[in-house]
Design an enzyme around this catalytic site. Structure first.
Site, PDB file in Angstrom:
ATOM      1  N   GLY A  99       1.898   2.033  -8.184  1.00 20.83           N
ATOM      2  CA  GLY A  99       2.356   1.345  -9.109  1.00 20.83           C
ATOM      3  C   GLY A  99       1.416   1.267 -10.530  1.00 20.83           C
ATOM      4  O   GLY A  99       1.713   0.440 -11.381  1.00 20.83           O
ATOM      5  N   GLU A 107      -6.007  -4.920  -8.604  1.00 19.40           N
ATOM      6  CA  GLU A 107      -5.547  -5.353  -7.192  1.00 19.40           C
ATOM      7  C   GLU A 107      -6.884  -5.182  -6.420  1.00 19.40           C
ATOM      8  O   GLU A 107      -7.228  -6.029  -5.586  1.00 19.40           O
ATOM      9  CB  GLU A 107      -4.830  -4.040  -6.689  1.00 19.40           C
ATOM     10  CG  GLU A 107      -3.262  -4.326  -7.122  1.00 19.40           C
ATOM     11  CD  GLU A 107      -2.249  -3.033  -6.659  1.00 19.40           C
ATOM     12  OE1 GLU A 107      -1.179  -3.112  -6.795  1.00 19.40           O
ATOM     13  OE2 GLU A 107      -2.893  -2.024  -6.346  1.00 19.40           O
ATOM     14  N   ALA A 156       0.707  -1.146  -0.080  1.00 18.33           N
ATOM     15  CA  ALA A 156      -0.010   0.122   0.088  1.00 18.33           C
ATOM     16  C   ALA A 156       0.740   1.389   0.206  1.00 18.33           C
ATOM     17  O   ALA A 156       2.116   1.205   0.215  1.00 18.33           O
ATOM     18  CB  ALA A 156      -0.981   0.104   1.141  1.00 18.33           C
ATOM     19  N   ASP A 157       0.256   2.283  -0.417  1.00 20.73           N
ATOM     20  CA  ASP A 157       0.990   3.775  -0.320  1.00 20.73           C
ATOM     21  C   ASP A 157       0.758   4.284   0.936  1.00 20.73           C
ATOM     22  O   ASP A 157       1.735   5.068   1.488  1.00 20.73           O
ATOM     23  CB  ASP A 157       0.577   4.540  -1.633  1.00 20.73           C
ATOM     24  CG  ASP A 157       1.075   3.866  -2.783  1.00 20.73           C
ATOM     25  OD1 ASP A 157       2.276   3.561  -3.150  1.00 20.73           O
ATOM     26  OD2 ASP A 157       0.083   3.321  -3.541  1.00 20.73           O
TER      27      ASP A 157
HETATM   28  C1  5RP Z   1       0.674  -0.702  -6.852  1.00 21.88           C
HETATM   29  C2  5RP Z   1       0.318  -0.583  -5.383  1.00 21.88           C
HETATM   30  C3  5RP Z   1       1.375  -0.927  -4.246  1.00 21.88           C
HETATM   31  O1  5RP Z   1       0.950  -1.830  -3.438  1.00 21.88           O
HETATM   32  C4  5RP Z   1       1.881   0.358  -3.787  1.00 21.88           C
HETATM   33  O2  5RP Z   1       2.161   1.443  -4.821  1.00 21.88           O
HETATM   34  C5  5RP Z   1       2.798   0.015  -2.843  1.00 21.88           C
HETATM   35  O3  5RP Z   1       4.349  -0.065  -3.415  1.00 21.88           O
HETATM   36  P1  5RP Z   1       5.654  -0.382  -2.902  1.00 21.88           P
HETATM   37  O4  5RP Z   1       5.439  -1.615  -2.217  1.00 21.88           O
HETATM   38  O5  5RP Z   1       6.505  -0.246  -3.867  1.00 21.88           O
HETATM   39  O6  5RP Z   1       5.898   0.583  -1.845  1.00 21.88           O
HETATM   40  O7  5RP Z   1      -0.780  -0.241  -4.930  1.00 21.88           O
HETATM   41  O8  5RP Z   1      -0.432  -0.386  -7.829  1.00 21.88           O
END
Ligand code: 5RP
Length: 220
Positions: free
Chosen positions: A98, A104, A84-85
Site C-alpha cells: 500500500g 510503518e 503484511a504482503d
Molecule cells: C501497506 C502494507 C500492508 O500492510 C500490506 O500491503 C498488506 O495489505 P492488505 O492488508 O491490504 O493485504 O504494508 O503499506
C-alpha cells in the site's frame, strides 16, 4: 471463505492485544481497515488514541472518531498492529504493497509488540514472490533501480503513485530473499533509498493468520 473474511478474522483476533486505556500504533491496508472498524464497533472507549502509519488510516480513524496523535507526542508504544504482503516463519515480512512502508517501519520500531494480521495466503517459505517495495527519493530513481538490478531483481516504477512522504516506489520483482536481514541492510544503504519494505531486523512478534479453521497464532 474469501481472503477478505480471513483478514477480518485476523483483525478481530488482534483486539485481544489492546490494553484498555492505551495509545496504540495502527498500520495500513485492507486488513488493518477491518481492525480500525472493529475498534470503532467494539472497543472505542478502550483505545485512548492511535498513532497512524498513513494518511489513509488517519482518515479512516478520524471518520470513526478515534483520536489520532503524533508519534512524537505519544512516545514509546506498547502495541503496533499492521498487515503484511508476505511473512516467513521467522516473521520477517515484506510490507509496502500500500506504499506506507516508511511510516510503518517507524511505528513498528517505536513499539514493544508488533502484532501482524493477515490471511493465511501470506505465509511463505521464502520471501520475494511478492515484489519488494522500496521507497526512493525521486531524483535517485534511476540510480537506485540500477543498484537493485545488481542484486538480481527487476525494479518496476510504481507509476502515478507518490508516498505520504512525497517519494516514489520501486517494486522489485523476481527476488528470492534467502537472507532477509542482509538484504534489508544492503538496500537501506543505497544512496537515495528512504526505506526498503523488508521488516527483518524488526520482525513481527506475533502473526495472526486467518484461515478456514479459524485464526492461527504464529510466533518466531
Ligand atoms: C501497506 C502494507 C500492508 O500492510 C500490506 O500491503 C498488506 O495489505 P492488505 O492488508 O491490504 O493485504 O504494508 O503499506
Amino acid at each position: 471463505m474469501t481472503a477478505d473474511e480471513k483478514k477480518k478474522q485476523a483483525a478481530l483476533a488482534a483486539l485481544e492485544y489492546i490494553e484498555p486505556g492505551s495509545v496504540i500504533g495502527v498500520g495500513t491496508g485492507s486488513t488493518v481497515n477491518h481492525f480500525i472498524d472493529a475498534i470503532a464497533e467494539r472497543m472505542k472507549g478502550a483505545v485512548e488514541a492511535a498513532v497512524s502509519s498513513s494518511e489513509a488510516s488517519t482518515e479512516r480513524m478520524q471518520q470513526h472518531g478515534i483520536p489520532v496523535v503524533d508519534l512524537n507526542a505519544a512516545g514509546a508504544l506498547d502495541l503496533y498492529v499492521d498487515g503484511a504482503d508476505e511473512s516467513n516463519r521467522h516473521l520477517h515480512l515484506i510490507k509496502g504493497g500500500g506504499g506506507a512502508l516508511t511510516r510503518e517501519k517507524i511505528v513498528a520500531a517505536a513499539s514493544k509488540t508488533f502484532v501482524c494480521i493477515a490471511d493465511d495466503s501470506k505465509l511463505v517459505n521464502i520471501l520475494g514472490e511478492f515484489p519488494l517495495p522500496v521507497e526512493v527519493i525521486p531524483m535517485a530513481r534511476s540510480l537506485v533501480a540500477r543498484e537493485l538490478t545488481k542484486l538480481g531483481g527487476q525494479p518496476v516504477w510504481r507509476e502515478n503513485f507518490i508516498t505520504d512522504n512525497g517519494n516514489i516506489i520501486l517494486d522489485v520483482h523476481n527476488l528470492e530473499i534467502m537472507e532477509p536481514m542482509k538484504m534489508e541492510t544492503q538496500i537501506n544503504q543505497m544512496a537515495g533509498v528512504v526505506t526498503v519494505g523488508l521488516f527483518a531486523h524488526r520482525p513481527a512478534d506475533v502473526l495472526l493468520l486467518g484461515g478456514e479453521d479459524g485464526v492461527k497464532t504464529v510466533t518466531a
